[in-house]
Design an enzyme around this catalytic site. Structure first.
Site, short mmCIF file in Angstrom:
data_model
loop_
_atom_site.label_atom_id
_atom_site.label_comp_id
_atom_site.label_asym_id
_atom_site.label_seq_id
_atom_site.Cartn_x
_atom_site.Cartn_y
_atom_site.Cartn_z
CB THR A 66 32.66 55.20 12.91
OG1 THR A 66 31.58 54.49 12.31
CG2 THR A 66 33.22 56.20 11.91
N GLY A 67 33.47 52.40 11.76
CA GLY A 67 33.92 51.56 10.65
C GLY A 67 34.20 50.15 11.12
CB SER B 138 24.71 51.57 11.98
OG SER B 138 24.64 52.95 11.77
CB THR C 126 28.25 53.70 14.27
OG1 THR C 126 27.64 52.44 14.05
CG2 THR C 126 29.25 53.56 15.40
CB THR D 206 27.75 50.82 17.31
OG1 THR D 206 27.57 50.39 15.96
CG2 THR D 206 28.51 49.73 18.05
NE ARG E 228 32.02 42.70 14.77
CZ ARG E 228 31.98 44.02 14.73
NH1 ARG E 228 31.00 44.68 15.30
NH2 ARG E 228 32.92 44.70 14.13
#
Ligand code: ASP
Length: 337
Positions: A245-246, A92, A194, A212, A222
């Site tokens: 993060t996420g 990631s 990440t 990331t 994106r």
């Protein structure tokens, strides 16, 4: 009589002035004391310090080494992030990151220094160390963000080499995904790399960085929160810093890292501020939070830290007092059970 009146008046004026000057003197002294106290309470009790998202011991150790040698927080976070970007096993971030749904690995990164400067690159192909490109954007251009082709060309002009970022393992995973091509953001709730990193150096200055490859199998073009100031990262050297993060879309909609720093400015501890930022996401009407993860880390000027997430298994590495530990974060679903 006249003379007596004059003397009385002069004494009264003299006394009055004395009182005024004494009050001013006391006030000045008090203000200086207050200032000293404010500076003292704002001084990091623990420095140097590094905090980073997920289980990233080597990245944190690398950053800590920079700080222990007297390096700046800015150099430390850049060096730390480069470790994850070069780690081909991490899927990631950097080389080996999972590609978008067309099979292209595109990277996002940003960096902020203790003077409030910011630099970012978004949706960059073929360049591994995007955190260093982001730093170059901050330091050698009049801009704060470069995107796609332009960012790649800029990187090459600065001496960065083009390379294929899609490893065999990530290509295989993408080919497997393509069989169903189910487009739904995949959030690695447990294993992740990440990296959002914050550091305090020996001078007490704070910097941060975030890098990331974004969501696996995202739509082409994106971009999430990670390279966006106030989203994936925010640092204010007077107050502290935060990183996320996420699911970037959810972080962006609440300007998460900026929110955390502002909450700390208003007096919340880093832990309280992270909890409030997660609550803002979860408590939205019709929030689908059961199906995505967001995790925050934060540090304030005193060197106090905090972390919080929606789901279990968010963790962070913390280097403090010479020790580098991975710590499991508390999470909001723990309290909603
Ligand atoms: N926040 C990143 C993004 O949305 C991804 C992640 O941290 O998992 O691009």
């Amino acid at each position: 009589m006249k003379r007596k009146y004059f003397m009385q008046k002069a004494t009264a004026v003299g006394l009055g002035l004395l009182i005024v000057f004494s009050v001013i003197a006391c006030k000045t002294e008090h203000t200086t004391e207050e200032k000293k106290e404010a500076i003292k309470t704002n001084e990091p009790s623990v420095k140097p310090l590094v905090i980073a998202t997920w289980n990233t011991p080597l990245a944190v150790e690398t950053a800590a080494k920079v700080l222990e040698k007297g390096g700046s927080a800015l150099d430390a976070v850049e060096a730390g992030c480069r470790i994850e970007e070069a780690n081909e096993e991490g899927q990631s971030v950097g080389k080996g990151g999972l590609p978008d749904r067309d099979g292209n690995v595109t990277l996002d990164a940003c960096i902020m220094d203790d003077k409030g400067n910011y630099g970012a690159v978004l949706c960059v192909k073929n360049i591994k160390h995007v955190i260093s490109v982001a730093r170059k954007v901050m330091e050698v251009t009049p801009h704060v963000m470069l995107v796609g082709e332009g960012a790649e060309q800029f990187a090459v002009s600065q001496g960065f080499e083009r390379e294929n970022l899609l490893t065999e393992a990530s290509k295989k995973a993408w080919e497997e995904w393509k069989k169903k091509s189910e487009y739904k953001p995949i959030i690695n709730i447990e294993n992740h790399d990440t990296i959002g990193m914050l550091a305090i150096d020996n001078d007490g200055n704070i910097s941060g960085a975030c890098t990331t490859s974004g969501l696996a199998y995202k739509m082409a073009g994106r971009v999430g929160d990670s390279p966006i100031i106030g989203g994936g990262l925010f640092v204010d050297n007077e107050v502290g810093g935060a990183a996320a993060t996420g699911l970037g879309e959810e972080v962006l909609k609440t300007v998460g890292s900026f929110l955390i720093v502002e909450l700390m400015r208003q007096g919340k501890s880093p832990q309280e501020a992270c909890e409030e930022a997660i609550a803002r996401i979860v408590n939205k009407p019709n929030s689908d939070f059961k199906n995505f993860q967001v995790g925050y880390i934060a540090v304030n000027k005193k060197g106090e830290t905090g972390a919080y997430s929606i789901h279990e298994w968010f963790s962070y590495n913390l280097y403090k007092n010479g020790e580098n530990k991975n710590i499991k974060s508390d999470f909001i679903l723990n309290r909603k059970k």
